[in-house]
Each structure stands twice: as structure tokens, then as C-alpha cells.
Design a protein around this motif. Structure first.
Motif, mmCIF file in Angstrom:
data_model
loop_
_atom_site.group_PDB
_atom_site.id
_atom_site.type_symbol
_atom_site.label_atom_id
_atom_site.label_comp_id
_atom_site.label_asym_id
_atom_site.label_seq_id
_atom_site.Cartn_x
_atom_site.Cartn_y
_atom_site.Cartn_z
ATOM 1 N N ASP A 236 0.800 -1.216 0.000
ATOM 2 C CA ASP A 236 0.000 0.000 0.000
ATOM 3 C C ASP A 236 0.832 1.266 0.000
ATOM 4 O O ASP A 236 0.359 2.315 -0.459
ATOM 5 C CB ASP A 236 -0.919 0.009 1.226
ATOM 6 N N ALA A 237 2.045 1.205 0.528
ATOM 7 C CA ALA A 237 2.859 2.416 0.607
ATOM 8 C C ALA A 237 4.334 2.055 0.697
ATOM 9 O O ALA A 237 4.709 1.047 1.307
ATOM 10 C CB ALA A 237 2.459 3.263 1.816
ATOM 11 N N LEU A 238 5.146 2.910 0.086
ATOM 12 C CA LEU A 238 6.603 2.806 0.166
ATOM 13 C C LEU A 238 7.146 4.116 0.680
ATOM 14 O O LEU A 238 6.774 5.185 0.186
ATOM 15 C CB LEU A 238 7.195 2.515 -1.216
ATOM 16 N N VAL A 239 8.023 4.042 1.675
ATOM 17 C CA VAL A 239 8.781 5.209 2.114
ATOM 18 C C VAL A 239 10.238 4.985 1.736
ATOM 19 O O VAL A 239 10.923 4.137 2.317
ATOM 20 C CB VAL A 239 8.646 5.452 3.631
ATOM 21 N N ASN A 240 10.694 5.718 0.723
ATOM 22 C CA ASN A 240 12.102 5.702 0.332
ATOM 23 C C ASN A 240 12.869 6.576 1.318
ATOM 24 O O ASN A 240 12.822 7.808 1.230
ATOM 25 C CB ASN A 240 12.275 6.286 -1.073
ATOM 26 N N ASN A 241 13.570 5.960 2.239
ATOM 27 C CA ASN A 241 14.317 6.729 3.240
ATOM 28 C C ASN A 241 15.818 6.458 3.192
ATOM 29 O O ASN A 241 16.605 7.316 3.577
ATOM 30 C CB ASN A 241 13.785 6.414 4.639
ATOM 31 N N ALA A 242 16.216 5.289 2.718
ATOM 32 C CA ALA A 242 17.632 4.912 2.755
ATOM 33 C C ALA A 242 18.489 5.931 2.011
ATOM 34 O O ALA A 242 18.133 6.402 0.930
ATOM 35 C CB ALA A 242 17.827 3.529 2.149
ATOM 36 N N GLY A 243 19.614 6.285 2.596
ATOM 37 C CA GLY A 243 20.532 7.229 1.984
ATOM 38 C C GLY A 243 21.728 7.437 2.881
ATOM 39 O O GLY A 243 21.824 6.843 3.961
ATOM 40 N N ALA A 244 22.634 8.285 2.442
ATOM 41 C CA ALA A 244 23.851 8.537 3.212
ATOM 42 C C ALA A 244 24.289 9.975 3.035
ATOM 43 O O ALA A 244 24.218 10.528 1.928
ATOM 44 C CB ALA A 244 24.971 7.597 2.763
ATOM 45 N N GLY A 245 24.749 10.579 4.126
ATOM 46 C CA GLY A 245 25.290 11.922 4.064
ATOM 47 C C GLY A 245 26.688 11.931 3.466
ATOM 48 O O GLY A 245 27.363 10.901 3.403
ATOM 49 N N HIS A 246 27.126 13.091 3.017
ATOM 50 C CA HIS A 246 28.465 13.189 2.427
ATOM 51 C C HIS A 246 28.907 14.647 2.426
ATOM 52 O O HIS A 246 28.146 15.535 2.044
ATOM 53 C CB HIS A 246 28.434 12.670 0.989
ATOM 54 N N LEU A 247 30.117 14.889 2.842
ATOM 55 C CA LEU A 247 30.734 16.200 2.722
ATOM 56 C C LEU A 247 31.901 16.114 1.747
ATOM 57 O O LEU A 247 32.658 15.144 1.755
ATOM 58 C CB LEU A 247 31.260 16.691 4.070
ATOM 59 N N GLY A 248 32.048 17.129 0.940
ATOM 60 C CA GLY A 248 33.165 17.141 0.007
ATOM 61 C C GLY A 248 33.074 18.327 -0.922
ATOM 62 O O GLY A 248 32.062 19.013 -0.979
ATOM 63 N N THR A 249 34.141 18.571 -1.655
ATOM 64 C CA THR A 249 34.125 19.554 -2.728
ATOM 65 C C THR A 249 34.976 19.008 -3.857
ATOM 66 O O THR A 249 35.981 18.314 -3.618
ATOM 67 C CB THR A 249 34.595 20.943 -2.256
ATOM 68 N N ILE A 250 34.585 19.285 -5.083
ATOM 69 C CA ILE A 250 35.026 18.465 -6.201
ATOM 70 C C ILE A 250 36.530 18.512 -6.468
ATOM 71 O O ILE A 250 37.110 17.518 -6.895
ATOM 72 C CB ILE A 250 34.221 18.809 -7.475
ATOM 73 N N GLU A 251 37.199 19.622 -6.184
ATOM 74 C CA GLU A 251 38.628 19.674 -6.492
ATOM 75 C C GLU A 251 39.436 18.713 -5.634
ATOM 76 O O GLU A 251 40.478 18.221 -6.066
ATOM 77 C CB GLU A 251 39.172 21.101 -6.319
ATOM 78 N N VAL A 252 38.952 18.423 -4.427
ATOM 79 C CA VAL A 252 39.744 17.601 -3.516
ATOM 80 C C VAL A 252 39.116 16.228 -3.248
ATOM 81 O O VAL A 252 39.529 15.524 -2.333
ATOM 82 C CB VAL A 252 39.970 18.331 -2.169
#
Length: 281
Positions: A82-98
Motif C-alpha cells: 500500500d505504501a513505500l517510504v524511500n528513506n535509505a541514503g547517506a550523508g556526504h561532505l566534500g568539494t570536487i577539487e579535492v
């Protein structure tokens, strides 16, 4: 909701755990999934304290075989979804040059393609019952934020995907909603841990990152950030709403922050706000 079957991804901790328990408390039959069911202890304990039961099942949103097996289990065990909650994920810090492009791809794989693959597998079941598709994104899916390039890119992609899918799914009886939390107490520690490997020492990025972390630590302070339980209450209320909005923020702070972008046609206001995050002022 005693006969309504709900599948929640990413329930080993945080928002997913709280959502699984709150939904079960409100009467859903909850299939609570996580990549490693060996980490289900906190969820089982929280469910026991609440006096509810959840069906813990393995699901890795980056593994198609795992997704297919989980949805097959739901169909064979419960007859539908009847319902799906898409919650799975992961945080990430970064900037592309490094950081590497591979690291950015990995963030997209979990936070975007995992949502896409799980949604694709669940839609046939949801169509059969005129179900609900709810995806936890972030205010970072509306406003791009310093040192969150890959994470925000993934969340922006999820928002675009779901916004585009919404009218198509609705025409076939499936209601689609994105839920946008702001700062939640459970998430900052993971972001800081990701940051520890960020090679910015001795680069021009180091003072910018320091300023960003000072500002963000304040936002995620327990006195300021929303609890996972507070987010879960909004998610379950949205599932129960007979006419849910396409976009839901989980707090007044999240509404204000998302509003910065949604009322900012040329992008100037967003840049004015986020520039201060790295200026140390």
C-alpha cells in the motif's frame, strides 16, 4: 490502517527507524528494511518499547537482486503493498577539487539511483492498490549548500525525478510526495565522520570548511535540530492524509529554508544566504 502494508527503507537508525515504529503504532503493517539486518537491535528495541511489531527484512537499495527479492517477499507474504517510504541514503561532505569523481558517483548511487530502482520495483504493487509513494529528500534537495555538492546533486535529482513522476503516477492512482527535513539530530555526526577524510589541510578550502562546520554544528545542536521522531510523525501523517501535498517540509525551519529557493527566481537570494556559511561571519 490495520490491513495497510508499508515498506520503509533504511530503518536501522534515525528517521527510518522512527518512521517504522511510528507507522506500526498508527496501525500499519510495517516491513522495515535495512542493508544489514544484524544492525536491527535498536529498531527491535524501540518497537518493543512502543508495544508494536515490525517485520525486519534485508534490502540494499544499491543491489537490484536485493530489491527484487524484497518486493517478491512482500507480494508473497502480504499479497501486495500500500505504501513505500524511500528513506535509505547517506550523508556526504566534500568539494570536487579535492575528492574523486568516483566518490560523487557513489553518493549518486545510494541517494538517487537507489531511490529510482526501489521505486521502479514497487510501482506495480502500488498501482494495484492505489498506493502511496513517499520519498524522504532534504531541504538540500531544494537549496544547494557548500561542501554538499554531491549530496545536494543527488537530492536535487530525486526531487526532479519525483516531481516529474507525480502527475504520471497520479493518473494511475498512486500519490507521490517528497518530504523535506531540515537539520535532524541524527545526521550531523555521519557528515562529520565523512569530513574527516576530506583532504583540505593546506588548501584554500580549509578555512572555508572550518567556517562551514562551525555554522552547521550550531544548526545540528540538539537545542535547534528536529528529532527523528518529529520527522516520523510528519511522514506518517502524510501517509494518512487523504489528499497529501506533493512537497512537505517537516518543520517551520525547513519551510522557511525551502522558501528561500522556491521564491528566488534568479538564484540571488540563495547565493546571498549560503555565502555567509563559508565566510565565518
Amino acid at each position: 490502517m490495520a490491513d495497510s502494508i508499508l515498506l520503509v527503507t533504511g530503518t536501522s537508525s534515525g528517521i527510518g527507524l522512527a518512521t517504522a515504529v511510528e507507522a506500526a503504532r498508527r496501525g500499519f503493517r510495517v516491513v522495515a528494511t535495512m542493508r544489514d539486518t544484524g544492525k536491527a537491535g535498536p529498531l527491535r528495541e524501540a518497537a518493543a518499547v512502543a508495544g508494536v511489531e515490525v517485520d525486519v527484512q534485508p534490502l540494499d537499495v544499491t543491489d537490484q537482486e536485493s530489491i527484487d527479492a524484497c518486493l517478491a517477499y512482500v507480494r508473497s507474504t502480504y499479497g501486495g503493498l500500500d505504501a513505500l517510504v524511500n528513506n535509505a541514503g547517506a550523508g556526504h561532505l566534500g568539494t570536487i577539487e579535492v575528492e574523486s569523481v568516483a566518490a560523487v558517483r557513489a553518493v549518486m548511487e545510494v541517494n538517487f539511483f537507489g531511490v529510482v530502482a526501489t521505486t521502479k520495483a514497487a510501482l506495480p504493487l502500488l498501482r494495484e492498490r492505489g498506493g502511496r509513494l513517499l520519498t524522504v529528500t532534504s531541504v538540500g534537495g531544494v537549496v544547494g549548500q557548500p561542501f554538499n555538492e554531491a549530496y545536494c546533486a543527488a537530492k536535487f535529482a530525486v526531487e526532479g525525478f519525483m516531481e516529474s513522476l507525480t502527475p504520471v503516477a497520479a493518473s494511475l492512482g498512486v500519490r507521490v510526495t517528497v518530504v523535506e527535513p531540515g537539520a535532524v539530530r541524527t545526521e550531523f555526526v555521519a557528515s562529520v565522520q565523512a569530513q574527516e577524510a576530506l583532504p583540505v589541510a593546506g588548501t584554500p578550502y580549509a578555512p572555508l570548511l572550518d567556517a562551514y562546520l562551525v555554522r552547521t554544528a550550531a544548526a545540528f545542536d540538539p537545542s535547534a535540530a528536529q528529532t527523528a521522531e518529529g520527522v516520523a510523525e510528519v511522514i506518517v501523517a502524510t501517509l494518512l492524509d487523504p489528499a497529501p501535498a506533493a512537497r512537505v517540509q517537516t518543520s517551520e525551519a525547513a519551510r522557511r529554508f525551502a522558501g528561500v529557493k522556491l521564491s528566488d527566481l534568479d538564484g540571488a537570494h540563495v547565493q546571498h544566504v549560503t555565502a555567509h556559511w563559508v565566510a565565518g561571519d
